[in-house]
Design an enzyme around this catalytic site. Structure first.
Site, PDB file in Angstrom:
ATOM      1  N   ARG A  93     -27.009  53.348  49.011  1.00 33.38           N
ATOM      2  CA  ARG A  93     -28.346  52.760  49.065  1.00 33.38           C
ATOM      3  C   ARG A  93     -28.335  51.243  48.942  1.00 33.38           C
ATOM      4  O   ARG A  93     -29.181  50.562  49.508  1.00 33.38           O
ATOM      5  CB  ARG A  93     -29.209  53.343  47.944  1.00 33.38           C
ATOM      6  CG  ARG A  93     -29.535  54.809  48.080  1.00 33.38           C
ATOM      7  CD  ARG A  93     -30.699  55.187  47.206  1.00 33.38           C
ATOM      8  NE  ARG A  93     -31.884  54.419  47.534  1.00 33.38           N
ATOM      9  CZ  ARG A  93     -32.723  54.688  48.520  1.00 33.38           C
ATOM     10  NH1 ARG A  93     -32.497  55.729  49.290  1.00 33.38           N
ATOM     11  NH2 ARG A  93     -33.786  53.928  48.742  1.00 33.38           N
ATOM     12  N   CYS A 117     -27.133  58.447  46.357  1.00 34.96           N
ATOM     13  CA  CYS A 117     -27.309  59.586  45.456  1.00 34.96           C
ATOM     14  C   CYS A 117     -28.523  60.434  45.835  1.00 34.96           C
ATOM     15  O   CYS A 117     -29.557  59.911  46.223  1.00 34.96           O
ATOM     16  CB  CYS A 117     -27.477  59.111  44.016  1.00 34.96           C
ATOM     17  SG  CYS A 117     -25.937  58.731  43.187  1.00 34.96           S
ATOM     18  N   PRO A 123     -37.776  54.839  47.984  1.00 31.58           N
ATOM     19  CA  PRO A 123     -38.136  54.148  49.221  1.00 31.58           C
ATOM     20  C   PRO A 123     -37.900  52.643  49.135  1.00 31.58           C
ATOM     21  O   PRO A 123     -37.844  52.064  48.055  1.00 31.58           O
ATOM     22  CB  PRO A 123     -39.627  54.465  49.382  1.00 31.58           C
ATOM     23  CG  PRO A 123     -40.107  54.715  47.992  1.00 31.58           C
ATOM     24  CD  PRO A 123     -38.956  55.361  47.279  1.00 31.58           C
ATOM     25  N   ASP A 125     -39.973  50.538  50.692  1.00 32.30           N
ATOM     26  CA  ASP A 125     -41.210  49.941  51.198  1.00 32.30           C
ATOM     27  C   ASP A 125     -41.540  48.616  50.529  1.00 32.30           C
ATOM     28  O   ASP A 125     -42.092  47.711  51.164  1.00 32.30           O
ATOM     29  CB  ASP A 125     -42.378  50.924  51.050  1.00 32.30           C
ATOM     30  CG  ASP A 125     -42.623  51.337  49.614  1.00 32.30           C
ATOM     31  OD1 ASP A 125     -41.643  51.567  48.895  1.00 32.30           O
ATOM     32  OD2 ASP A 125     -43.792  51.429  49.211  1.00 32.30           O
TER      33      ASP A 125
END
EC number: 2.5.1.7
Length: 417
Positions: A93, A117, A123, A125
């Site tokens: 990520r 993970c 998110p 955003d």
């Protein structure tokens, strides 16, 4: 695929050196994209995610050198590609953190939406909303975030506290034109570490360590040398291991001021804790006492320590509640702990733990990074052999965990197949 075999071997005693924080090292490496100079990082943990970030930066054209022990040199002067491909981003990520610095410096960036993970929705955003407020044009096509535009300073109020969002926008703001005010910032030690490194690189940032940071855009940044802050989650994991087995262990290269709430909970559980500027000592001579846990954003109890304390509570005297407020779906270690004899039930975001006197070894599967750590901790105190499978999760966040625990007396070995 590697697995860990663990057997109880009595109290742990000795010293362990804590590695640098992965959650600080990854954004710091991405900060190397902000300058054509050389960023020298020390105390970097040699983890799978760090190596993936190295490949990602090299794929973008950056020159990345390492001694394969704890130091990296990153030179962004050779960057010739502003795309971060799915093949690398899908496993981690933190790869989204190349978006802000790449867009700010080159005026365009293309980054695949990330993986990592499996602990619920995380998110991006807020990252995108903030960059759009700073003037970026952003579209999402075929799984990629495509951004372009010259960034200009503005006021950005994040709707929720987000570590990655704070880091991405902070890096972008250092090269934006004018003044950027970032509100509702995360104040984790890893965010502070990044901000302090950016200042060394020539950024003008005020309010470091608070929820509002003001960034005066600089025309360009330069290289610097920076040591990554010690990993408070790794340190906390080792402290829980000692708390469950008993013994006395001293952690070197630790940062106790970044993890005071964890130390307080260990004291509540019955441990004797001493600490200096860069060390922590734990002495545990009794069965742990059950302690209630409620995860919140820093400086509260960290979600990344919830699973480890769940393992400790599983064999504690008494009962307790563990409330997870940060991520949904972060109790995946509970069924595995119950297979080892724990008495844990869940209802929504709350786990109810009734301590048992002893766990039994079993074959268990790690489902995410911190769940893996909880199973290792449980195995250290269980009767019989525990086999933890799928430890590639563990390798994403812990550097040589079996060697470090083995050095203080744990019976733990890595086996293949």
């Amino acid at each position: 695929m590697d697995k860990l075999k663990i057997s109880a071997n009595g109290p742990l005693n000795g010293e362990i050196t804590v590695s640098g924080a992965k959650n600080a090292a990854l954004p710091l490496m991405c900060a190397g994209l902000l300058t054509s100079g050389t960023l020298r990082l020390k105390n970097v943990p040699m983890l799978a995610d760090v190596k993936t970030t190295q490949k990602l930066l090299q794929g973008m054209g950056a020159r990345v050198l390492t001694d394969n022990i704890s130091e990296f040199e990153i030179n962004g002067g050779t960057v010739n590609n502003t795309c971060a491909p799915y093949e690398l981003v899908r496993t981690m990520r933190a790869s989204i953190l190349v978006l802000g610095p790449t867009l700010a410096r080159f005026g365009e960036a293309q980054v695949s939406l990330p993986g990592g993970c499996a602990i619920g929705s995380r998110p991006v955003d807020q990252h995108l909303k903030g960059l759009e407020a700073m003037g970026a044009e952003i579209v999402i096509e075929h799984g990629y975030v495509k951004a372009k535009g010259k960034l200009k300073g503005t006021r950005v109020a994040m709707d929720v506290v987000t570590v990655g969002g704070t880091e991405n926008l902070l890096m972008a703001a250092t090269l934006a034109e004018g003044t950027t005010v970032l509100e509702n910032c995360a104040i984790e030690p890893e965010v502070v570490d990044l901000a302090e490194c950016l200042v060394k690189m020539g950024a003008k940032i005020s309010g470091i360590g608070t929820s509002t940071m003001v960034v005066e855009g600089a025309g360009e940044l330069h290289g610097c040398e920076h040591s990554v802050v010690p990993d408070r989650i790794e340190a906390g994991t080792f402290l829980c291991a000692v708390a469950i087995t008993g013994g006395r262990v001293v952690l070197r290269n630790a940062a106790p001021k970044t993890m005071e709430v964890v130390l307080d909970k260990l004291v509540e559980a019955g441990a004797v804790i001493e600490a200096g500027d860069d060390w922590i000592a734990i002495d545990m001579r009794q069965r742990p006492k059950a302690v209630d846990i409620r995860t919140v954003v820093h400086p509260g109890f960290p979600t990344d320590m919830q699973a480890q304390f769940m393992a400790l509570n599983a064999v504690a005297e008494g009962s307790c509640r563990v409330v997870e407020t940060i991520f949904e779906n972060r109790f995946m270690h509970v069924p595995e702990l119950n297979r080892m004899g724990a008495n844990i039930t869940t209802e929504g975001n709350t786990a109810f733990v009734q301590g048992v006197e002893q766990l039994s070894g079993a074959v268990v599967k790690a489902t995410d990074l911190r769940a893996s750590a909880s199973l290792v901790i449980a195995g250290l105190a269980a009767r019989g052999e525990t086999v933890v499978e799928q430890i590639y999760h563990l390798d994403r966040g812990y550097e040589n965990i079996e060697k470090k625990l083995g050095s203080v007396g744990a019976k733990i070995e890595r086996v293949s197949g």
